[in-house]
Design an enzyme around this catalytic site. Structure first.
Site, PDB file in Angstrom:
ATOM      1  N   GLY A 118       0.902  -1.395  -0.025  1.00 54.65           N
ATOM      2  CA  GLY A 118       0.226  -0.054  -0.062  1.00 54.65           C
ATOM      3  C   GLY A 118       0.858   1.271   0.063  1.00 54.65           C
ATOM      4  N   ASP A 125       3.163   4.152  -1.570  1.00 54.55           N
ATOM      5  CA  ASP A 125       3.314   4.826  -2.890  1.00 54.55           C
ATOM      6  C   ASP A 125       4.639   5.124  -2.906  1.00 54.55           C
ATOM      7  OD1 ASP A 125       0.407   4.830  -3.366  1.00 54.55           O
ATOM      8  OD2 ASP A 125      -0.001   6.343  -1.864  1.00 54.55           O
ATOM      9  N   HIS A 131      19.092  18.295 -10.629  1.00 49.72           N
ATOM     10  CA  HIS A 131      18.473  18.013 -12.002  1.00 49.72           C
ATOM     11  C   HIS A 131      17.029  17.552 -11.500  1.00 49.72           C
ATOM     12  CE1 HIS A 131      20.066  14.088 -10.910  1.00 49.72           C
ATOM     13  NE2 HIS A 131      19.111  13.472 -11.504  1.00 49.72           N
ATOM     14  N   HIS A 134      15.217  14.561 -11.961  1.00 48.93           N
ATOM     15  CA  HIS A 134      14.955  13.144 -11.855  1.00 48.93           C
ATOM     16  C   HIS A 134      14.087  13.115 -10.364  1.00 48.93           C
ATOM     17  CE1 HIS A 134      17.489  11.225 -15.040  1.00 48.93           C
ATOM     18  NE2 HIS A 134      16.310  11.466 -15.713  1.00 48.93           N
ATOM     19  N   HIS A 152      15.599  13.079  -7.328  1.00 51.09           N
ATOM     20  CA  HIS A 152      16.248  14.102  -6.906  1.00 51.09           C
ATOM     21  C   HIS A 152      15.351  15.217  -6.447  1.00 51.09           C
ATOM     22  CE1 HIS A 152      20.310  13.116  -7.576  1.00 51.09           C
ATOM     23  NE2 HIS A 152      19.605  12.212  -8.051  1.00 51.09           N
ATOM     24  N   HIS A 168      24.080  14.001 -17.965  1.00 52.27           N
ATOM     25  CA  HIS A 168      23.072  12.758 -17.230  1.00 52.27           C
ATOM     26  C   HIS A 168      21.912  12.538 -18.648  1.00 52.27           C
ATOM     27  CE1 HIS A 168      21.626  10.407 -14.163  1.00 52.27           C
ATOM     28  NE2 HIS A 168      20.382  11.342 -13.913  1.00 52.27           N
ATOM     29  N   ASP A 208      28.664  11.273  -7.298  1.00 50.37           N
ATOM     30  CA  ASP A 208      28.126  10.059  -7.647  1.00 50.37           C
ATOM     31  C   ASP A 208      28.712   8.668  -7.681  1.00 50.37           C
ATOM     32  OD1 ASP A 208      25.820   8.453  -8.877  1.00 50.37           O
ATOM     33  OD2 ASP A 208      26.005   9.500 -10.960  1.00 50.37           O
ATOM     34  N   GLY A 213      22.888   6.768 -17.062  1.00 51.13           N
ATOM     35  CA  GLY A 213      23.386   8.346 -16.849  1.00 51.13           C
ATOM     36  C   GLY A 213      24.361   8.405 -15.957  1.00 51.13           C
ATOM     37  N   HIS A 214      24.893   7.530 -15.626  1.00 53.77           N
ATOM     38  CA  HIS A 214      25.929   7.390 -14.409  1.00 53.77           C
ATOM     39  C   HIS A 214      27.401   7.354 -14.873  1.00 53.77           C
ATOM     40  CE1 HIS A 214      22.637   8.050 -11.551  1.00 53.77           C
ATOM     41  NE2 HIS A 214      21.986   7.133 -12.187  1.00 53.77           N
ATOM     42  N   ASP A 251       1.508   6.818   2.324  1.00 55.12           N
ATOM     43  CA  ASP A 251       0.651   5.933   2.114  1.00 55.12           C
ATOM     44  C   ASP A 251      -0.736   6.613   1.775  1.00 55.12           C
ATOM     45  OD1 ASP A 251      -1.024   3.789   2.178  1.00 55.12           O
ATOM     46  OD2 ASP A 251      -0.929   3.631   4.259  1.00 55.12           O
TER      47      ASP A 251
END
Length: 552
Positions: A45, A47, A70, A72, A75, A139, A193, A365-366, A441
């Site tokens: 349950g 999210d 950035h 994503h 982030h 990236h 990273d 992308g890393h 949740d």
């Protein structure tokens, strides 16, 4: 003055996702990124998972801003949940700013909030102790940036997610000149990273992927569906370019994807010729061989468009014989089973599925090891903290720096909550703060020890047994024999003998405890204990027991 700089990872170290790091100097705190993590299958349950920001909330008067690298989800995705608790300004590159604006508008609690767009190579001040400049990196999304922060102790460089790509889709290569300049001046701390620190060599260019997508779309005899992240704007551009080359119409499936594409096109980050992008309603008038659909669901997310298509319960799209489905992503650790299940369901319906194991349909992308070494060589930091990755990734990155003889003052492999203090006297981990994950949740936010989530796991494992006792409203005595019902517990024929015997056990208990029938809470606890013992002994199960006293 003997300044101290504190580095406090609130997420993203020792795990994949929910990246967030606080830096504290004097009376000023700045935060880098504010991301989400996707739940594992056993988090029933749930999210999303977001960082615990209680440390920042307690010091909110000192937090000068959240600095985004950035756009994503890992982030920026937690901002709609964090900003109502921590009302501080957000600064982000232009595309990330657009994606954040869409998110904040979708959430009622943040509808009136906004972020500030930044320009690379412009200095921004945050209190008396932080001056920050964003610099370009490569990236899998346009406008990805690292951040250089000048502090009284020296310069801190946070790379964000990056790789060194000489032919990126958006045309902006990583700013190696600026990084080398910081290295010449002297870098106090590098946070870099680590996601692919175990991978030798170099990460392939996005340009390779463009050729693969073009070939997949060009060679497909029927309709093509491409699944990717809603924020992966570069990938959308590559798909759009291939659709134009092969005279196909392009349609978007999934609201988050549609919102992001509309925003990116409006801001100039997507260039799709007029007449190419059509609605789902319009696309039905074209033959399958002239259609490309872009959809969410590359991670097997249960509510995403691709998964609903694979499960045959999407309102507008169903798989047709001859469809080609391209899953343009690598499964995030923990999502492998979900992605495999989606692929199987698509194959069963006659689709041809291309995914990362059998085709070059995704380029991550890393940075791989040689690029990570280049970042270390250019910046030559005194201290080094690997960020973004599971513990093994952080260790692999630390070993690279150690083998290169860099960061002579200290290499620190931190995990979420560790507090690293740097001063003129050196660096050391001085304490750990609470950073337990917060589970979203529906409308509720819960910690990992939530009783609700424990109960859900118990229900999923052993089901529920309801013990119903009818009692006289006046005398409080039982008026008829106890009834027992089960759900998700055992097959009905297995309980034909078990439940009557359990009912008899409860009836005997009630007869014995007649004098307590006026204390309903106490009677319920006694029923729960007796029923639990009986079922453990007779069936070797531990279902959730729900006693019900029904007044007649």
């Amino acid at each position: 003055m003997n300044h101290t700089l504190r580095i406090i990872p609130l997420g993203g170290l020792g795990e994949i996702g929910k990246n967030m790091m606080a830096l504290e100097c004097g009376d000023d705190i700045v935060v880098v990124d504010c991301g989400v993590q996707f739940p594992s299958e056993d988090m029933l349950g749930v999210d999303l998972i977001i960082p615990d920001v209680s440390y920042l909330v307690e010091r909110s008067d000192r937090v000068r801003g959240i600095l985004i690298t950035h756009g994503h989800e890992d982030h920026i995705g937690a901002l709609p949940y964090i900003l109502p608790q921590l009302d501080v300004p957000v600064y982000a590159p232009k595309l990330a700013h657009g994606l954040i604006s869409v998110k904040l508008h979708e959430n009622r609690a943040t509808r009136g909030m906004s972020a500030h767009p930044i320009e690379p190579d412009v200095e921004y001040s945050f209190g008396d102790n932080f001056n920050a400049r964003w610099f370009r990196v490569c990236h899998s999304i346009p406008d990805a940036m690292g951040i250089a922060m000048r502090t009284p102790l020296g310069t801190v460089i946070h790379t964000g997610d990056f790789k060194i790509d000489h032919t990126p889709v958006d045309g902006h290569t990583i700013d190696l000149t600026t990084l080398a300049g910081y290295g010449e001046e002297g870098v106090l701390l590098l946070c870099s990273d680590s996601t692919y620190a175990e991978v030798p060599g170099y990460t392939p260019s996005e340009a390779i992927l463009g050729d693969t997508l073009d070939r997949a779309i060009g060679e497909a005899s029927g309709r093509v569906m491409v699944a990717t992240f809603a924020s992966l704007i570069s990938r959308v551009q590559q798909v759009a370019d291939a659709a134009v080359r092969h005279n196909r119409k392009l349609a978007i499936v999934g609201r988050s994807m549609a919102d992001n594409v509309a925003m990116a096109a409006e801001m100039g980050y997507l260039n799709i010729p007029d007449g190419t992008l059509v609605s789902l309603g319009e696309v039905r008038s074209y033959p399958p061989e002239r259609v490309v659909l872009i959809t969410t669901g590359s991670q097997g997310e249960p509510t995403s468009a691709l998964v609903r298509i694979a499960n045959q319960d999407h309102r507008d799209v169903s798989v047709m014989e001859g469809d080609t489905v391209v899953i343009s992503a690598t499964p995030i650790p923990g999502n492998e089973l979900l992605v495999s299940r989606t692929i199987d369901n698509l194959l069963r319906q006659g689709a041809n599925v291309l995914y990362d194991r059998i085709s070059t349909v995704h380029v991550h992308g890393h940075a791989s090891q040689e690029e990570l070494k280049m970042m270390l060589s250019l910046t030559r930091p005194r201290y080094f903290v690997p960020v973004h990755g599971e513990y093994r990734h952080l260790m692999a990155h630390a070993r690279l720096a150690w083998d290169m003889g860099l960061a002579e003052s200290g290499i620190f492999v931190l995990e979420d909550g560790d507090v690293l203090e740097l001063s003129q006297d050196g660096g050391k981990v001085v304490e750990s703060v609470s950073v337990g994950p917060i589970l979203i949740d529906g409308p509720s936010a819960r910690d990992q020890n939530s009783e609700v989530l424990r109960e859900r796991k118990a229900l999923a494992r052993d089901g529920v047994v309801v013990v119903v006792v009818s009692v006289d409203g006046l005398t409080r005595l039982p008026t008829s024999p106890t009834k027992v019902l089960g759900s998700g517990f055992m097959e009905r024929e297995e309980t034909d003998d078990l439940f009557p015997r359990l009912a008899d056990t409860v009836d005997d208990l009630l007869q014995e405890k007649r004098d307590l029938m006026g204390e309903p809470d106490r009677i319920k606890n006694l029923i729960r204990e007796a029923a639990g013992r009986f079922i453990r002994t007779e069936a070797r199960r531990r279902p959730t027991i729900v006693p019900v006293l029904l007044e007649i």
